[in-house]
Enzyme design. Structure first.
Site, PDB file in Angstrom:
ATOM      1  N   GLY A  11      14.926  13.531 -16.003  1.00  0.00           N
ATOM      2  CA  GLY A  11      15.036  14.984 -16.094  1.00  0.00           C
ATOM      3  C   GLY A  11      15.945  15.411 -17.219  1.00  0.00           C
ATOM      4  O   GLY A  11      17.115  15.046 -17.246  1.00  0.00           O
ATOM      5  N   VAL A  40      27.000  20.064  -5.165  1.00  0.00           N
ATOM      6  CA  VAL A  40      27.757  21.088  -4.438  1.00  0.00           C
ATOM      7  C   VAL A  40      28.750  21.749  -5.383  1.00  0.00           C
ATOM      8  O   VAL A  40      29.662  21.104  -5.894  1.00  0.00           O
ATOM      9  CB  VAL A  40      28.504  20.475  -3.240  1.00  0.00           C
ATOM     10  N   LYS A  97      24.253  23.551   0.298  1.00  0.00           N
ATOM     11  CA  LYS A  97      25.594  23.084  -0.075  1.00  0.00           C
ATOM     12  C   LYS A  97      26.521  23.049   1.142  1.00  0.00           C
ATOM     13  O   LYS A  97      27.305  22.102   1.305  1.00  0.00           O
ATOM     14  CB  LYS A  97      26.162  24.000  -1.163  1.00  0.00           C
ATOM     15  N   ALA A 117      13.669   9.820 -19.139  1.00  0.00           N
ATOM     16  CA  ALA A 117      12.318  10.278 -18.820  1.00  0.00           C
ATOM     17  C   ALA A 117      12.368  11.753 -18.447  1.00  0.00           C
ATOM     18  O   ALA A 117      13.294  12.201 -17.760  1.00  0.00           O
ATOM     19  CB  ALA A 117      11.727   9.461 -17.675  1.00  0.00           C
ATOM     20  N   THR A 156      18.284  21.742 -17.927  1.00  0.00           N
ATOM     21  CA  THR A 156      19.616  22.260 -18.230  1.00  0.00           C
ATOM     22  C   THR A 156      20.697  21.226 -17.966  1.00  0.00           C
ATOM     23  O   THR A 156      21.527  20.922 -18.833  1.00  0.00           O
ATOM     24  CB  THR A 156      19.887  23.524 -17.391  1.00  0.00           C
ATOM     25  N   VAL A 157      20.701  20.652 -16.763  1.00  0.00           N
ATOM     26  CA  VAL A 157      21.753  19.693 -16.406  1.00  0.00           C
ATOM     27  C   VAL A 157      21.545  18.357 -17.101  1.00  0.00           C
ATOM     28  O   VAL A 157      22.497  17.738 -17.581  1.00  0.00           O
ATOM     29  CB  VAL A 157      21.816  19.509 -14.875  1.00  0.00           C
ATOM     30  N   GLY A 174      28.553  22.834  -8.463  1.00  0.00           N
ATOM     31  CA  GLY A 174      28.517  22.541  -9.900  1.00  0.00           C
ATOM     32  C   GLY A 174      29.656  21.681 -10.387  1.00  0.00           C
ATOM     33  O   GLY A 174      29.784  20.516 -10.034  1.00  0.00           O
TER      34      GLY A 174
END
Length: 433
Positions: A10, A130, A202, A43, A13-14, A132
């Site tokens: 992935g 949880v 969360k 990937a 954004t993160v 960020g």
């Protein structure tokens, strides 16, 4: 210095933030981990030429990361439920450690995932799922290990907090939601944010680590903010309160409260002063008292900070060959107990009630009698003649702490009065002192 090979699944954004921070701070991170954290394969559904992956092998098939025998740690950043679950279980089956930022995955499938990881003796780390960039899970599982945690409460969704902050100026919910979407704070489908599902994910994880119970997302009570009005927010402020969308978990002798809902908080409380997209969590322990964790609850590099903190922890174990590791939920498996999660009827809280009633003698006495019959004491009353309309006037009450089922009965009886128009508006109130 030994290399620990990482595979990132992935590059959204993160994922992009994780790649960039790993490259920029590679030497610093290696010094802390005692080994090189090498991204050996990436990937993603879509290429990210802007990231400058160079010679790092790239694939659009996330399972290429799992199949690569050189990968020590799989970083799951694809999000969602089912595909992420399949990916993580496949990685565990191959004996690979996992780092994830996926709170939905852990909240819903965490018990299954942790059991599989335990059997294969691998680590599953989820700090970034949880709040960020706020290291609250590390604080609960490690820093507060000496404490019996009594309760925790937090602003754990930045989108909702931004909306409520803007509504204090009298702006309507729909208007502010559209602005939050334009600014990138809210998704095109904002349901998880504004209806409390994201916060409940969360909260479920934090409560399990705080109280040593299995993950039970399906038992979390969830109420969103879409029905709140600027009117109630402003009148709450006139009573000395701010309205915040909170996740609250409280341990009681008869069970655990696990709930997400709009909450009146006294304006002097620290958590009442947290505005915008910022997150904040209060944790109350018997030894330390209250501690507060405050900072960015989302964002590329803020969340990447927590992803990489987990990678450092895992890399230390891989590089040293040590079996010493923190349990998944902070408790050894035999110490996890299936404590009852209480239903909403058993919650204990104070309440803000707004009742649209006829402006004539005796109505307030009838309402007060109903509340008294249910054992509900009134703390304060507000009524403004300037708001009289068609013979009806809003009557605003603030109660003392009672069981929710008492309030439910009282509201049913009040709404049945011929002098009362429309449904009673109810917002729970908490005083975190």
């Amino acid at each position: 210095m030994k290399d620990v090979n990482i595979g990132i699944c992935g590059l959204g954004t993160v994922g992009g933030g994780t790649w960039e921070v790993l490259q920029r701070n590679a030497r610093l991170i290696a010094g802390r981990a005692g080994c090189n954290l090498k991204v050996a394969r990436v990937a993603s559904r879509r290429p990210r030429p802007d990231l400058g992956l160079g010679d790092t092998p790239f694939s659009t098939d996330i399972y290429d990361v799992i199949r690569d025998p050189s990968i020590d740690v799989v970083v799951e950043l694809i999000g969602g439920y089912d595909e992420a679950r399949a990916l993580v279980l496949a990685a565990i089956a191959e004996g690979k450690h996992v780092v994830t930022a996926n709170k939905a995955l852990i909240a819903v499938y965490g018990n299954e995932i942790f059991n599989a990881a335990r059997e294969k003796n691998v680590i599953v780390a989820y700090e970034a799922g949880v709040a960020g960039g706020i290291p609250v899970m590390k604080a609960i599982r490690e820093g507060l290990a000496a404490n019996r945690i009594n309760w925790l409460a937090g602003i754990i969704n930045g989108t909702g907090n931004y909306i409520l902050t803007e509504m204090r100026a009298g702006r309507a919910f729909d208007e502010v939601l559209k602005e939050a979407q334009d600014l990138g704070y809210a998704e095109a489908d904002p349901t998880f944010d504004v209806e409390g599902t994201d916060a409940a994910h969360k909260l479920t994880i934090m409560a399990s680590a705080a109280f040593g119970v299995p993950l039970q997302f399906d038992r979390a009570y969830t109420e969103g903010i879409s029905r709140l009005t600027p009117y109630d927010i402003s009148h709450a402020e006139a009573l000395g309160y701010r309205v915040k969308h909170l996740g609250i978990a409280r341990s009681r002798e008869d069970g655990i409260e696990l709930r997400v809902h709009p909450t009146l908080v006294p304006e002097g409380n620290l958590i009442a002063k947290v505005d915008g997209v910022t997150n904040a969590i209060l944790v109350d322990g018997d030894a330390v008292g209250q501690t507060m964790y405050h900072g960015p609850g989302a964002g590329d590099e803020a969340t990447a900070s927590s992803v990489i903190a987990d990678l450092v922890d895992v890399a230390r174990v891989v590089a040293s060959g040590s079996d010493q590791r923190v349990p998944y939920l902070g408790f050894e498996s035999e110490a996890v107990t299936d404590h009852q999660i209480l239903s909403a009827d058993e919650f204990r809280s104070a309440y803000y009630l707004r009742i649209q009633a006829l402006d004539k003698p005796g109505v307030l006495a009838k309402i007060a009698a109903i509340l008294s019959d249910q054992g509900i004491n009134i703390e304060s009353i507000m009524q403004k003649e300037s708001e009289l309309h068609d013979g009806h006037i809003p009557l605003i009450l603030l109660t003392h702490t009672v069981l929710e089922k008492q309030v439910n009965k009282a509201i049913s009886e009040i709404e049945a009065l011929p002098e009362v128009e429309d449904q009673v508006v109810r917002i729970r109130a908490e005083n975190f002192l």
